[in-house]
Design a protein around this motif. Structure first.
Motif, PDB file in Angstrom:
ATOM      1  N   PRO A 158      79.319  54.740 -25.976  1.00  0.00           N
ATOM      2  CA  PRO A 158      78.544  55.986 -25.942  1.00  0.00           C
ATOM      3  C   PRO A 158      77.301  55.916 -26.832  1.00  0.00           C
ATOM      4  CG  PRO A 158      80.888  56.433 -26.210  1.00  0.00           C
ATOM      5  CD  PRO A 158      80.721  54.951 -26.356  1.00  0.00           C
ATOM      6  N   ASN A 159      76.180  56.393 -26.303  1.00  0.00           N
ATOM      7  CA  ASN A 159      74.908  56.466 -27.035  1.00  0.00           C
ATOM      8  C   ASN A 159      74.402  55.111 -27.534  1.00  0.00           C
ATOM      9  OD1 ASN A 159      74.955  59.332 -26.816  1.00  0.00           O
ATOM     10  ND2 ASN A 159      76.380  59.396 -28.555  1.00  0.00           N
ATOM     11  N   ALA A 160      74.846  54.018 -26.898  1.00  0.00           N
ATOM     12  CA  ALA A 160      74.454  52.688 -27.374  1.00  0.00           C
ATOM     13  C   ALA A 160      73.148  52.197 -26.763  1.00  0.00           C
ATOM     14  CB  ALA A 160      75.559  51.677 -27.081  1.00  0.00           C
ATOM     15  N   LEU A 161      72.647  52.888 -25.724  1.00  0.00           N
ATOM     16  CA  LEU A 161      71.418  52.432 -25.072  1.00  0.00           C
ATOM     17  C   LEU A 161      70.232  52.454 -26.027  1.00  0.00           C
ATOM     18  CD1 LEU A 161      71.611  53.993 -21.507  1.00  0.00           C
ATOM     19  CD2 LEU A 161      71.792  51.589 -22.128  1.00  0.00           C
ATOM     20  N   LEU A 162      70.324  53.255 -27.085  1.00  0.00           N
ATOM     21  CA  LEU A 162      69.225  53.322 -28.053  1.00  0.00           C
ATOM     22  C   LEU A 162      69.022  51.982 -28.741  1.00  0.00           C
ATOM     23  CD1 LEU A 162      69.933  56.816 -29.667  1.00  0.00           C
ATOM     24  CD2 LEU A 162      68.137  56.217 -28.029  1.00  0.00           C
ATOM     25  N   GLY A 163      70.064  51.171 -28.780  1.00  0.00           N
ATOM     26  CA  GLY A 163      69.945  49.874 -29.443  1.00  0.00           C
ATOM     27  C   GLY A 163      69.619  48.728 -28.506  1.00  0.00           C
ATOM     28  N   LEU A 164      69.419  49.033 -27.224  1.00  0.00           N
ATOM     29  CA  LEU A 164      69.112  47.979 -26.252  1.00  0.00           C
ATOM     30  C   LEU A 164      67.632  47.646 -26.319  1.00  0.00           C
ATOM     31  CD1 LEU A 164      70.593  46.344 -24.052  1.00  0.00           C
ATOM     32  CD2 LEU A 164      69.744  48.018 -22.398  1.00  0.00           C
ATOM     33  N   GLY A 165      67.315  46.388 -26.538  1.00  0.00           N
ATOM     34  CA  GLY A 165      65.930  45.965 -26.702  1.00  0.00           C
ATOM     35  C   GLY A 165      65.104  46.166 -25.439  1.00  0.00           C
ATOM     36  N   GLY A 168      43.312  30.285 -11.435  1.00  0.00           N
ATOM     37  CA  GLY A 168      43.484  31.205 -10.314  1.00  0.00           C
ATOM     38  C   GLY A 168      43.790  30.487  -9.013  1.00  0.00           C
ATOM     39  N   ARG A 169      43.748  29.157  -9.038  1.00  0.00           N
ATOM     40  CA  ARG A 169      44.044  28.373  -7.832  1.00  0.00           C
ATOM     41  C   ARG A 169      45.448  27.776  -7.880  1.00  0.00           C
ATOM     42  NH1 ARG A 169      39.293  24.261  -6.647  1.00  0.00           N
ATOM     43  NH2 ARG A 169      40.440  24.156  -4.672  1.00  0.00           N
ATOM     44  N   ALA A 170      46.157  27.993  -8.985  1.00  0.00           N
ATOM     45  CA  ALA A 170      47.525  27.483  -9.124  1.00  0.00           C
ATOM     46  C   ALA A 170      48.510  28.596  -8.785  1.00  0.00           C
ATOM     47  CB  ALA A 170      47.768  26.985 -10.544  1.00  0.00           C
ATOM     48  N   GLY A 171      49.606  28.219  -8.144  1.00  0.00           N
ATOM     49  CA  GLY A 171      50.651  29.179  -7.805  1.00  0.00           C
ATOM     50  C   GLY A 171      51.976  28.745  -8.402  1.00  0.00           C
ATOM     51  N   LEU A 172      52.885  29.668  -8.540  1.00  0.00           N
ATOM     52  CA  LEU A 172      54.188  29.374  -9.132  1.00  0.00           C
ATOM     53  C   LEU A 172      55.293  29.971  -8.276  1.00  0.00           C
ATOM     54  CD1 LEU A 172      55.968  28.425 -11.588  1.00  0.00           C
ATOM     55  CD2 LEU A 172      55.647  30.730 -12.493  1.00  0.00           C
ATOM     56  N   ALA A 173      56.245  29.149  -7.865  1.00  0.00           N
ATOM     57  CA  ALA A 173      57.435  29.618  -7.155  1.00  0.00           C
ATOM     58  C   ALA A 173      58.645  29.032  -7.866  1.00  0.00           C
ATOM     59  CB  ALA A 173      57.408  29.180  -5.690  1.00  0.00           C
ATOM     60  N   TYR A 174      59.569  29.882  -8.293  1.00  0.00           N
ATOM     61  CA  TYR A 174      60.717  29.392  -9.068  1.00  0.00           C
ATOM     62  C   TYR A 174      61.970  30.129  -8.625  1.00  0.00           C
ATOM     63  CZ  TYR A 174      62.022  26.479 -13.024  1.00  0.00           C
ATOM     64  OH  TYR A 174      62.520  25.456 -13.806  1.00  0.00           O
ATOM     65  N   GLY A 175      62.984  29.391  -8.237  1.00  0.00           N
ATOM     66  CA  GLY A 175      64.233  29.996  -7.785  1.00  0.00           C
ATOM     67  C   GLY A 175      65.255  30.073  -8.907  1.00  0.00           C
ATOM     68  N   SER A 176      65.765  31.265  -9.178  1.00  0.00           N
ATOM     69  CA  SER A 176      66.849  31.431 -10.142  1.00  0.00           C
ATOM     70  C   SER A 176      67.837  32.432  -9.571  1.00  0.00           C
ATOM     71  CB  SER A 176      66.322  31.914 -11.503  1.00  0.00           C
ATOM     72  OG  SER A 176      65.469  33.026 -11.358  1.00  0.00           O
ATOM     73  N   THR A 177      69.094  32.051  -9.477  1.00  0.00           N
ATOM     74  CA  THR A 177      70.110  32.902  -8.863  1.00  0.00           C
ATOM     75  C   THR A 177      70.291  34.197  -9.634  1.00  0.00           C
ATOM     76  OG1 THR A 177      71.257  30.927  -8.093  1.00  0.00           O
ATOM     77  CG2 THR A 177      72.485  32.984  -8.043  1.00  0.00           C
ATOM     78  N   HIS A 178      70.278  34.097 -10.952  1.00  0.00           N
ATOM     79  CA  HIS A 178      70.426  35.277 -11.803  1.00  0.00           C
ATOM     80  C   HIS A 178      69.817  34.969 -13.164  1.00  0.00           C
ATOM     81  CE1 HIS A 178      73.620  33.180 -13.986  1.00  0.00           C
ATOM     82  NE2 HIS A 178      74.132  32.876 -12.813  1.00  0.00           N
ATOM     83  N   GLY A 179      69.710  35.987 -13.982  1.00  0.00           N
ATOM     84  CA  GLY A 179      69.177  35.799 -15.323  1.00  0.00           C
ATOM     85  C   GLY A 179      70.225  35.272 -16.275  1.00  0.00           C
ATOM     86  N   SER A 180      69.968  35.410 -17.556  1.00  0.00           N
ATOM     87  CA  SER A 180      70.859  34.854 -18.570  1.00  0.00           C
ATOM     88  C   SER A 180      72.151  35.673 -18.672  1.00  0.00           C
ATOM     89  CB  SER A 180      70.153  34.830 -19.923  1.00  0.00           C
ATOM     90  OG  SER A 180      69.049  33.956 -19.866  1.00  0.00           O
ATOM     91  N   THR A 181      73.271  34.982 -18.646  1.00  0.00           N
ATOM     92  CA  THR A 181      74.574  35.635 -18.680  1.00  0.00           C
ATOM     93  C   THR A 181      74.783  36.414 -19.972  1.00  0.00           C
ATOM     94  OG1 THR A 181      75.445  33.827 -17.330  1.00  0.00           O
ATOM     95  CG2 THR A 181      77.050  35.257 -18.405  1.00  0.00           C
ATOM     96  N   ALA A 182      74.339  35.860 -21.094  1.00  0.00           N
ATOM     97  CA  ALA A 182      74.517  36.538 -22.374  1.00  0.00           C
ATOM     98  C   ALA A 182      73.809  37.885 -22.391  1.00  0.00           C
ATOM     99  CB  ALA A 182      73.999  35.656 -23.507  1.00  0.00           C
ATOM    100  N   ALA A 183      72.630  37.951 -21.788  1.00  0.00           N
ATOM    101  CA  ALA A 183      71.890  39.218 -21.728  1.00  0.00           C
ATOM    102  C   ALA A 183      72.597  40.225 -20.827  1.00  0.00           C
ATOM    103  CB  ALA A 183      70.471  38.966 -21.233  1.00  0.00           C
ATOM    104  N   TRP A 184      73.149  39.735 -19.715  1.00  0.00           N
ATOM    105  CA  TRP A 184      73.917  40.614 -18.824  1.00  0.00           C
ATOM    106  C   TRP A 184      75.140  41.168 -19.549  1.00  0.00           C
ATOM    107  CZ3 TRP A 184      73.050  43.378 -14.840  1.00  0.00           C
ATOM    108  CH2 TRP A 184      72.185  42.961 -13.829  1.00  0.00           C
ATOM    109  N   GLU A 185      75.835  40.277 -20.267  1.00  0.00           N
ATOM    110  CA  GLU A 185      77.053  40.678 -20.984  1.00  0.00           C
ATOM    111  C   GLU A 185      76.732  41.741 -22.034  1.00  0.00           C
ATOM    112  OE1 GLU A 185      80.801  38.552 -23.298  1.00  0.00           O
ATOM    113  OE2 GLU A 185      78.836  37.576 -23.295  1.00  0.00           O
TER     114      GLU A 185
END
Length: 199
Positions: A169-176, A143-160
């Motif tokens: 059409p109707n493909a959102l049902l398969g999105l994890g 509880g005394r440790a902190g985390l700061a991490y800079g990332s411009t964006h997430g994974s490109t493959a996941a965005w794609e």
């Protein structure tokens, strides 16, 4: 790049950066700015605490650890290679890139199910930084440790995958359900905090 910094309470911070030489120059400039801020704060009656870098980890096109990447920089190796897979995009006129070949398959599915490649590379670098800093698991979860991490964006493959899904059409049902955690801009901080038990 991942850096661990320690102050009087041994708090940790991580982030991504450039080449080792740029890091050294940037570090010196940061120390000069810190000293100026410290003097100004003393005049105002407050105090700026110093932070020391105690661990460094990397995942780069020229090495998967600091020693290897530093040696490559000294020898003038660059890691740039021809990326023939980009031929599938004829509007992209270049075929040159600097791929990172870090092995990100060594963790269990339980650890990686919410991580895309960006978070996995961050985990690789952070594990090195933690080992170099000598931080124990109980210190991270205290509880005394902190985390700061800079990332411009997430994974490109996941965005794609999301973008292509939205076009079908109707493909959102398969999105994890874990898709957002892979492509969100705070994917590194969120996934590392959970994985390391930092709250």
């Amino acid at each position: 790049f991942a850096f661990l910094g320690a102050s009087g309470r041994r708090c940790a911070a991580s982030g991504r950066g450039g080449a080792t030489n740029d890091l050294a120059r940037g570090g010196r400039r940061a120390l000069v700015r810190l000293e100026r801020a410290r003097r100004a704060s003393r005049r105002r009656g407050s105090f700026v605490r110093r932070v020391a870098i105690t661990g460094i980890g990397v995942a780069t096109p020229i090495g998967d650890d600091l020693a290897t990447a530093s040696e490559a920089l000294r020898e003038g190796r660059h890691g740039i290679a021809r990326c023939d897979a980009w031929a599938a995009h004829p509007e992209m006129l270049t075929r040159l890139g600097a791929p990172v070949h870090t092995d990100v398959t060594r963790w269990s599915r339980k650890v990686t199910r919410t991580m895309g490649r960006v978070a996995l590379l961050a985990l690789h670098a952070t594990e090195q930084a933690l080992a170099q800093a000598g931080l124990r698991e109980d210190e991270l979860t205290s509880g005394r440790a902190g985390l700061a991490y800079g990332s411009t964006h997430g994974s490109t493959a996941a965005w794609e995958k999301l973008a292509l899904t939205l076009e079908t059409p109707n493909a959102l049902l398969g999105l994890g359900s874990n898709a957002y955690l892979k492509f969100s801009t705070h994917t590194c901080a969120a996934n590392l905090a959970v994985n390391l038990g930092i709250s």
